[in-house]
Write an enzyme that holds these catalytic residues in place. Structure first.
Site, PDB file in Angstrom:
ATOM      1  N   GLU A  40      -4.139   0.203  13.174  1.00  0.00           N
ATOM      2  CA  GLU A  40      -2.671   0.068  13.499  1.00  0.00           C
ATOM      3  C   GLU A  40      -2.142   1.146  14.098  1.00  0.00           C
ATOM      4  O   GLU A  40      -2.266   2.707  13.704  1.00  0.00           O
ATOM      5  CB  GLU A  40      -2.625   0.414  11.726  1.00  0.00           C
ATOM      6  CG  GLU A  40      -0.544  -0.072  11.822  1.00  0.00           C
ATOM      7  CD  GLU A  40       0.000   0.273  10.889  1.00  0.00           C
ATOM      8  OE1 GLU A  40       1.501   0.169  10.753  1.00  0.00           O
ATOM      9  OE2 GLU A  40      -0.652   0.701   9.069  1.00  0.00           O
ATOM     10  N   LYS A  62      -5.890   0.280   1.714  1.00  0.00           N
ATOM     11  CA  LYS A  62      -5.338   1.505   2.914  1.00  0.00           C
ATOM     12  C   LYS A  62      -5.995   2.755   2.278  1.00  0.00           C
ATOM     13  O   LYS A  62      -6.796   3.519   1.418  1.00  0.00           O
ATOM     14  CB  LYS A  62      -3.889   1.935   2.310  1.00  0.00           C
ATOM     15  CG  LYS A  62      -4.049   2.938   3.331  1.00  0.00           C
ATOM     16  CD  LYS A  62      -1.834   3.563   3.478  1.00  0.00           C
ATOM     17  CE  LYS A  62      -1.880   3.903   2.569  1.00  0.00           C
ATOM     18  NZ  LYS A  62       0.009   4.667   2.065  1.00  0.00           N
ATOM     19  N   LYS A  64      -7.474  -1.044   5.979  1.00  0.00           N
ATOM     20  CA  LYS A  64      -5.738  -0.675   6.969  1.00  0.00           C
ATOM     21  C   LYS A  64      -6.052   1.044   6.943  1.00  0.00           C
ATOM     22  O   LYS A  64      -6.006   1.794   5.982  1.00  0.00           O
ATOM     23  CB  LYS A  64      -4.444  -0.597   5.907  1.00  0.00           C
ATOM     24  CG  LYS A  64      -3.738  -0.747   7.112  1.00  0.00           C
ATOM     25  CD  LYS A  64      -2.175  -0.217   6.448  1.00  0.00           C
ATOM     26  CE  LYS A  64      -0.982   0.636   6.960  1.00  0.00           C
ATOM     27  NZ  LYS A  64       0.324   0.341   6.593  1.00  0.00           N
ATOM     28  N   ASP A  98       0.843  -1.439  -0.629  1.00  0.00           N
ATOM     29  CA  ASP A  98      -0.006   0.443  -0.393  1.00  0.00           C
ATOM     30  C   ASP A  98       0.724   1.103  -0.163  1.00  0.00           C
ATOM     31  O   ASP A  98      -0.183   2.302   0.611  1.00  0.00           O
ATOM     32  CB  ASP A  98      -1.224   0.279   0.970  1.00  0.00           C
ATOM     33  CG  ASP A  98      -0.235  -0.692   2.800  1.00  0.00           C
ATOM     34  OD1 ASP A  98       0.940  -1.260   2.757  1.00  0.00           O
ATOM     35  OD2 ASP A  98      -0.442   0.789   3.363  1.00  0.00           O
ATOM     36  N   SER A 132       6.670  -4.352  10.565  1.00  0.00           N
ATOM     37  CA  SER A 132       7.836  -4.187  10.641  1.00  0.00           C
ATOM     38  C   SER A 132       8.982  -3.612  11.403  1.00  0.00           C
ATOM     39  O   SER A 132       9.878  -3.628  12.232  1.00  0.00           O
ATOM     40  CB  SER A 132       8.774  -4.556   9.219  1.00  0.00           C
ATOM     41  OG  SER A 132       8.530  -4.410   8.517  1.00  0.00           O
ATOM     42  N   LYS A 174      -2.785  -4.338  14.307  1.00  0.00           N
ATOM     43  CA  LYS A 174      -1.713  -4.495  13.564  1.00  0.00           C
ATOM     44  C   LYS A 174      -0.690  -3.221  14.267  1.00  0.00           C
ATOM     45  O   LYS A 174      -0.979  -2.082  13.604  1.00  0.00           O
ATOM     46  CB  LYS A 174      -1.608  -3.800  12.162  1.00  0.00           C
ATOM     47  CG  LYS A 174      -0.323  -3.592  11.415  1.00  0.00           C
ATOM     48  CD  LYS A 174      -0.340  -3.392   9.644  1.00  0.00           C
ATOM     49  CE  LYS A 174       1.232  -3.210   9.354  1.00  0.00           C
ATOM     50  NZ  LYS A 174       1.237  -2.965   7.679  1.00  0.00           N
TER      51      LYS A 174
END
Length: 414
Positions: free
Chosen positions: A233, A143, A190, A68, A316, A275
């Site tokens: 998130e 997204k 997201k 995204d 990550s 997330k």
């Protein structure tokens, strides 16, 4: 009787309002009971669809490919050679169609997060990229946040990112965009909010945390009303010199506030996923090993995340220039599942962008003749992370470009 009632209402005008409120509350309670105790703000068929989608996203050993990026993902790969690939819509479509059509990718990937542009793009043969994803056995996601303005929230201090604390944009027309995304084939969404850490400045501030969790909860409730499973998130970025203990403390504080906000907004947890950031030291802080990262991350989650939430998919996060982002992300996830899998009530997995794609990008470098080799690299790293979800990945067993050519990734929101 009517005359007596009229006299009573005239004497106590607040009675009618109280009766109306009580009736509304009773209706909510009865609707919730009719749903088996589930949130009464959505029809049963929407709740069932949300739960079904979330369950598929949390398929054993599978995670998300985060594709995204608002620009070509090679600009954020942090690699000198990759940065030379021209950032054009044609190149972005070509690269992503290559990734999505990787043979066997769905063995390890349940969902693919798309940028709004990609939702409408086609490959060179005229085929919708969304259809490539679905025919490959994966679920398209979208997204929907519109990033943030670096001017930030007035009155908040600048943090390690070099700007004040920020608020993510996009709620104003989200209802319409979520409905449009669903029509285009997306089944989950997201939204990313960013928080910075600085112990000396007291970051993140209570103001930034309150804004973050409210915005994410509002987004999640809107998406669920349009049948999209929301990825929540609240990202604490690793920039800074803080130690891992401070990150652990703030991660717990943010997640506790986040789930309180989700409850306030009637978000159906069984139809949503989280997330979060891993609990790590700052990029310029004292380094913590994988076991410390795993232990403090899982501790924070066990203290804050209800078991009703089906899945947790880590981002990550950026890493130092002397670190291999792909390998470190895989090892951290593997260590968590290896040490604590039997103690966790959720699917603990990955939602990686650069940490899945870096070697793939550097192998491809914009050349058609490198397609097969690039797909092989993507499939290998996806397989490595599937092993990490099962807690069995062997460090160093997946080929990686490593730290060769590492440069600071492009600045700005994803």
């Amino acid at each position: 009787a009517q005359a007596i009632l009229a006299q009573e209402l005239a004497r106590e005008p607040g009675i009618l309002e109280s009766v109306s409120c009580a009736r509304t509350n009773l209706n909510h309670i009865m609707t919730s009971l009719a749903h088996g105790g589930l949130p009464g703000v959505l029809p049963a068929d929407i709740l069932a669809e949300l739960k079904e989608t979330a369950t598929k996203l949390c398929a054993p050993s599978k995670g998300f490919l985060a594709a995204d990026e608002s620009a070509g993902p090679w600009l954020r790969a942090g690699h000198a050679d990759a940065k030379q690939i021209p950032d054009t819509a044609e190149n972005r479509a070509s690269y992503r169609s290559m990734c999505f059509s990787t043979p066997g990718l769905s063995d390890h990937i349940s969902g693919v997060i798309l940028h709004w542009e990609t939702l409408f793009q086609k490959d060179a043969s005229g085929k919708d990229l969304v259809d490539i994803i679905k025919e490959g056995g994966m679920i398209p996601g979208i997204k929907v946040d519109k990033a943030y303005d670096k001017k930030g929230m007035w009155g908040t201090p600048s943090g390690p990112l070099g700007h004040p604390e920020v608020s993510t944009r996009g709620l104003d027309d989200l209802q319409q965009r979520a409905a449009e995304a669903y029509k285009r084939g997306a089944r989950f969404a997201k939204w990313r909010n960013v928080l910075q850490l600085d112990p000396e400045k007291g970051l993140p501030s209570d103001l930034a945390i309150a804004d973050t969790v409210h915005t994410l909860a509002r987004y999640a409730s809107i998406c669920q009303s349009e049948r999209l499973v929301p990825i929540v998130e609240p990202e604490i970025v690793p920039n800074g010199s803080h130690d891992i203990a401070y990150c652990a403390k703030m991660t717990e504080k943010v997640l506790a506030a986040q789930f309180a906000a989700l409850a306030l907004h009637h978000v159906y947890l069984e139809g949503a996923v989280l997330k979060p950031n891993m609990v790590k030291n700052g990029l310029a802080g004292p380094k913590a090993d994988a076991e410390a990262v795993a232990t403090l991350t899982v501790q924070a989650l066990l203290r804050t995340v209800p078991p009703a939430m089906p899945g947790i998919f880590f981002l990550s996060g950026e890493t130092a220039l002397d670190e291999d982002n792909e390998e470190i992300a895989t090892i951290n996830l593997m260590t968590m599942n290896k040490l604590f899998k039997d103690k966790m009530p959720w699917h603990l997995s990955f939602s990686y962008g650069k940490a899945l794609q870096k070697t793939c990008i550097v192998t491809w470098l914009g050349k058609d003749e490198n397609k097969a080799a690039a797909q092989k690299a993507l499939k290998a790293r996806a397989n490595a992370n599937s092993d990490a979800v099962r807690g069995v990945y062997t460090p160093g067993s997946c080929p990686s470009v490593g730290v060769d050519g590492n440069v600071k990734q492009a600045a700005g929101p994803y």
